[in-house]
Design a protein around this motif. Structure first.
Motif, PDB file in Angstrom:
ATOM      1  N   ILE A   2       0.838  -1.193   0.000  1.00  0.00           N
ATOM      2  CA  ILE A   2       0.000   0.000   0.000  1.00  0.00           C
ATOM      3  C   ILE A   2       0.874   1.244   0.000  1.00  0.00           C
ATOM      4  CG2 ILE A   2      -1.944  -1.176   1.087  1.00  0.00           C
ATOM      5  CD1 ILE A   2      -1.175   0.045   3.740  1.00  0.00           C
ATOM      6  N   SER A   3       0.300   2.366  -0.409  1.00  0.00           N
ATOM      7  CA  SER A   3       1.062   3.613  -0.498  1.00  0.00           C
ATOM      8  C   SER A   3       1.374   4.153   0.895  1.00  0.00           C
ATOM      9  CB  SER A   3       0.258   4.660  -1.276  1.00  0.00           C
ATOM     10  OG  SER A   3      -0.824   5.131  -0.491  1.00  0.00           O
ATOM     11  N   THR A   4       2.333   5.049   0.946  1.00  0.00           N
ATOM     12  CA  THR A   4       2.707   5.700   2.197  1.00  0.00           C
ATOM     13  C   THR A   4       1.516   6.430   2.803  1.00  0.00           C
ATOM     14  OG1 THR A   4       4.974   5.954   1.435  1.00  0.00           O
ATOM     15  CG2 THR A   4       4.268   7.407   3.211  1.00  0.00           C
ATOM     16  N   LYS A   5       0.771   7.131   1.966  1.00  0.00           N
ATOM     17  CA  LYS A   5      -0.414   7.839   2.456  1.00  0.00           C
ATOM     18  C   LYS A   5      -1.424   6.863   3.049  1.00  0.00           C
ATOM     19  CE  LYS A   5      -0.479  12.043  -0.329  1.00  0.00           C
ATOM     20  NZ  LYS A   5      -1.289  12.822  -1.288  1.00  0.00           N
ATOM     21  N   GLU A   6      -1.574   5.702   2.434  1.00  0.00           N
ATOM     22  CA  GLU A   6      -2.523   4.704   2.935  1.00  0.00           C
ATOM     23  C   GLU A   6      -2.054   4.126   4.270  1.00  0.00           C
ATOM     24  OE1 GLU A   6      -5.953   2.386   3.177  1.00  0.00           O
ATOM     25  OE2 GLU A   6      -5.511   4.128   1.942  1.00  0.00           O
ATOM     26  N   VAL A   7      -0.743   3.926   4.414  1.00  0.00           N
ATOM     27  CA  VAL A   7      -0.200   3.465   5.703  1.00  0.00           C
ATOM     28  C   VAL A   7      -0.556   4.485   6.787  1.00  0.00           C
ATOM     29  CG1 VAL A   7       1.913   2.977   7.016  1.00  0.00           C
ATOM     30  CG2 VAL A   7       1.677   2.131   4.668  1.00  0.00           C
ATOM     31  N   ALA A   8      -0.310   5.758   6.503  1.00  0.00           N
ATOM     32  CA  ALA A   8      -0.616   6.814   7.469  1.00  0.00           C
ATOM     33  C   ALA A   8      -2.111   6.872   7.768  1.00  0.00           C
ATOM     34  CB  ALA A   8      -0.116   8.159   6.950  1.00  0.00           C
ATOM     35  N   ALA A   9      -2.931   6.787   6.740  1.00  0.00           N
ATOM     36  CA  ALA A   9      -4.383   6.860   6.928  1.00  0.00           C
ATOM     37  C   ALA A   9      -4.889   5.696   7.775  1.00  0.00           C
ATOM     38  CB  ALA A   9      -5.087   6.891   5.573  1.00  0.00           C
ATOM     39  N   ARG A  10      -4.380   4.507   7.537  1.00  0.00           N
ATOM     40  CA  ARG A  10      -4.815   3.343   8.317  1.00  0.00           C
ATOM     41  C   ARG A  10      -4.362   3.437   9.767  1.00  0.00           C
ATOM     42  NH1 ARG A  10      -5.534  -1.990   4.886  1.00  0.00           N
ATOM     43  NH2 ARG A  10      -6.151  -1.073   2.901  1.00  0.00           N
ATOM     44  N   ALA A  11      -3.158   3.954   9.980  1.00  0.00           N
ATOM     45  CA  ALA A  11      -2.668   4.129  11.351  1.00  0.00           C
ATOM     46  C   ALA A  11      -3.534   5.138  12.099  1.00  0.00           C
ATOM     47  CB  ALA A  11      -1.207   4.575  11.344  1.00  0.00           C
ATOM     48  N   VAL A  12      -3.847   6.251  11.453  1.00  0.00           N
ATOM     49  CA  VAL A  12      -4.690   7.271  12.081  1.00  0.00           C
ATOM     50  C   VAL A  12      -6.081   6.707  12.362  1.00  0.00           C
ATOM     51  CG1 VAL A  12      -5.832   9.503  11.740  1.00  0.00           C
ATOM     52  CG2 VAL A  12      -3.404   9.241  11.174  1.00  0.00           C
ATOM     53  N   ALA A  13      -6.635   5.969  11.426  1.00  0.00           N
ATOM     54  CA  ALA A  13      -7.962   5.379  11.631  1.00  0.00           C
ATOM     55  C   ALA A  13      -7.969   4.434  12.835  1.00  0.00           C
ATOM     56  CB  ALA A  13      -8.413   4.650  10.374  1.00  0.00           C
ATOM     57  N   ALA A  14      -6.898   3.651  12.986  1.00  0.00           N
ATOM     58  CA  ALA A  14      -6.807   2.731  14.130  1.00  0.00           C
ATOM     59  C   ALA A  14      -6.721   3.508  15.441  1.00  0.00           C
ATOM     60  CB  ALA A  14      -5.594   1.811  13.978  1.00  0.00           C
ATOM     61  N   MET A  60      -2.071  -2.656  10.474  1.00  0.00           N
ATOM     62  CA  MET A  60      -0.953  -2.772   9.534  1.00  0.00           C
ATOM     63  C   MET A  60      -0.734  -4.234   9.135  1.00  0.00           C
ATOM     64  SD  MET A  60       0.054   0.272   8.866  1.00  0.00           S
ATOM     65  CE  MET A  60      -1.622   0.802   9.132  1.00  0.00           C
ATOM     66  N   ASP A  61      -0.884  -5.149  10.090  1.00  0.00           N
ATOM     67  CA  ASP A  61      -0.784  -6.579   9.764  1.00  0.00           C
ATOM     68  C   ASP A  61      -1.830  -6.962   8.725  1.00  0.00           C
ATOM     69  OD1 ASP A  61       1.325  -6.961  11.525  1.00  0.00           O
ATOM     70  OD2 ASP A  61       0.088  -7.897  13.090  1.00  0.00           O
ATOM     71  N   ALA A  62      -3.052  -6.473   8.921  1.00  0.00           N
ATOM     72  CA  ALA A  62      -4.141  -6.775   7.984  1.00  0.00           C
ATOM     73  C   ALA A  62      -3.858  -6.222   6.593  1.00  0.00           C
ATOM     74  CB  ALA A  62      -5.457  -6.212   8.513  1.00  0.00           C
ATOM     75  N   ALA A  63      -3.112  -5.115   6.534  1.00  0.00           N
ATOM     76  CA  ALA A  63      -2.767  -4.493   5.253  1.00  0.00           C
ATOM     77  C   ALA A  63      -1.483  -5.079   4.663  1.00  0.00           C
ATOM     78  CB  ALA A  63      -2.612  -2.984   5.429  1.00  0.00           C
ATOM     79  N   GLY A  64      -0.825  -5.968   5.403  1.00  0.00           N
ATOM     80  CA  GLY A  64       0.422  -6.555   4.922  1.00  0.00           C
ATOM     81  C   GLY A  64       1.613  -5.633   5.043  1.00  0.00           C
ATOM     82  N   GLU A  65       1.512  -4.629   5.909  1.00  0.00           N
ATOM     83  CA  GLU A  65       2.594  -3.661   6.089  1.00  0.00           C
ATOM     84  C   GLU A  65       3.477  -4.115   7.252  1.00  0.00           C
ATOM     85  OE1 GLU A  65       4.774  -0.504   4.857  1.00  0.00           O
ATOM     86  OE2 GLU A  65       2.962  -1.239   3.901  1.00  0.00           O
ATOM     87  N   PRO A  66       4.743  -4.436   6.994  1.00  0.00           N
ATOM     88  CA  PRO A  66       5.603  -4.972   8.047  1.00  0.00           C
ATOM     89  C   PRO A  66       6.080  -3.905   9.031  1.00  0.00           C
ATOM     90  CG  PRO A  66       6.838  -4.774   6.003  1.00  0.00           C
ATOM     91  CD  PRO A  66       5.414  -4.400   5.693  1.00  0.00           C
ATOM     92  N   LEU A  67       6.118  -4.270  10.291  1.00  0.00           N
ATOM     93  CA  LEU A  67       6.655  -3.420  11.345  1.00  0.00           C
ATOM     94  C   LEU A  67       8.176  -3.532  11.315  1.00  0.00           C
ATOM     95  CD1 LEU A  67       6.127  -1.657  13.892  1.00  0.00           C
ATOM     96  CD2 LEU A  67       6.079  -3.791  15.190  1.00  0.00           C
ATOM     97  N   VAL A  68       8.853  -2.396  11.187  1.00  0.00           N
ATOM     98  CA  VAL A  68      10.314  -2.377  11.176  1.00  0.00           C
ATOM     99  C   VAL A  68      10.849  -2.452  12.601  1.00  0.00           C
ATOM    100  CG1 VAL A  68      12.369  -1.033  10.550  1.00  0.00           C
ATOM    101  CG2 VAL A  68      10.390  -1.094   9.010  1.00  0.00           C
ATOM    102  N   SER A  69      10.227  -1.673  13.501  1.00  0.00           N
ATOM    103  CA  SER A  69      10.710  -1.619  14.878  1.00  0.00           C
ATOM    104  C   SER A  69       9.606  -1.134  15.804  1.00  0.00           C
ATOM    105  CB  SER A  69      11.902  -0.662  14.963  1.00  0.00           C
ATOM    106  OG  SER A  69      12.363  -0.536  16.283  1.00  0.00           O
ATOM    107  N   ARG A  70       9.638  -1.655  17.021  1.00  0.00           N
ATOM    108  CA  ARG A  70       8.724  -1.203  18.082  1.00  0.00           C
ATOM    109  C   ARG A  70       9.583  -0.886  19.288  1.00  0.00           C
ATOM    110  NH1 ARG A  70       3.028  -3.418  19.935  1.00  0.00           N
ATOM    111  NH2 ARG A  70       2.895  -2.356  21.922  1.00  0.00           N
ATOM    112  N   GLU A  71       9.436   0.317  19.815  1.00  0.00           N
ATOM    113  CA  GLU A  71      10.240   0.756  20.959  1.00  0.00           C
ATOM    114  C   GLU A  71       9.329   1.250  22.070  1.00  0.00           C
ATOM    115  OE1 GLU A  71      13.521   0.404  20.918  1.00  0.00           O
ATOM    116  OE2 GLU A  71      13.581  -0.187  18.817  1.00  0.00           O
ATOM    117  N   LEU A  80       6.741   3.728  20.201  1.00  0.00           N
ATOM    118  CA  LEU A  80       7.064   4.128  18.847  1.00  0.00           C
ATOM    119  C   LEU A  80       6.912   2.908  17.954  1.00  0.00           C
ATOM    120  CD1 LEU A  80      10.049   6.202  17.634  1.00  0.00           C
ATOM    121  CD2 LEU A  80       9.686   3.937  16.681  1.00  0.00           C
ATOM    122  N   LEU A  81       6.132   3.056  16.898  1.00  0.00           N
ATOM    123  CA  LEU A  81       5.980   2.008  15.889  1.00  0.00           C
ATOM    124  C   LEU A  81       6.555   2.544  14.586  1.00  0.00           C
ATOM    125  CD1 LEU A  81       2.272   0.992  16.587  1.00  0.00           C
ATOM    126  CD2 LEU A  81       4.338  -0.135  17.429  1.00  0.00           C
TER     127      LEU A  81
END
Length: 118
Positions: A2-14, A60-71, A80-81
């Motif tokens: 998914i696009s960068t904008k879509e990643v951001a939009a899905r994170a905000v929606a969550a 993000m898991d549902a969208a197939g977007e991998p988590l690089v790091s969680r702090e 921080l995700l």
């Protein structure tokens, strides 16, 4: 993928779905190579912070977007995700005031959810 904008939009929606407070979206791609967007959100308690970050991870898991790091998960006052193109910061109120990322990144453009949906 998914696009960068879509990643951001899905994170905000969550975050919104879990009643996140004072959600800010900073477009940072023109001032750093760290990411394209920082999303900053406040939770009312450590439990709320963890619930919101879990919701973002599930979206993000549902969208197939991998988590690089969680702090910061253990403290519960700031998590921080890092999704590479989008970094999500979820704070308790006092911790958000202490770090004041909006001031540190004051050169970044503030955008709205409508901006990233277009």
């Amino acid at each position: 993928m998914i696009s960068t904008k879509e990643v951001a939009a899905r994170a905000v929606a969550a975050l919104e779905d879990k009643k996140g407070l004072n959600i800010e979206i900073l477009k940072i791609d023109e001032i750093t190579t760290l990411a394209d967007y920082f999303i900053i959100c406040t939770g009312t308690s450590n439990t709320h912070v963890n619930a919101m970050t879990n919701a973002v991870e599930a979206a993000m898991d549902a969208a197939g977007e991998p988590l690089v790091s969680r702090e910061g998960h253990r403290s519960g006052t700031w998590v921080l995700l890092d999704y590479g193109c989008v970094v999500v910061h979820v704070f308790t109120e006092d911790t958000r005031k202490f770090y004041d990322l909006e001031r540190l990144w004051s050169d970044a453009a503030k955008v709205t959810l409508d901006d990233i949906k277009n």
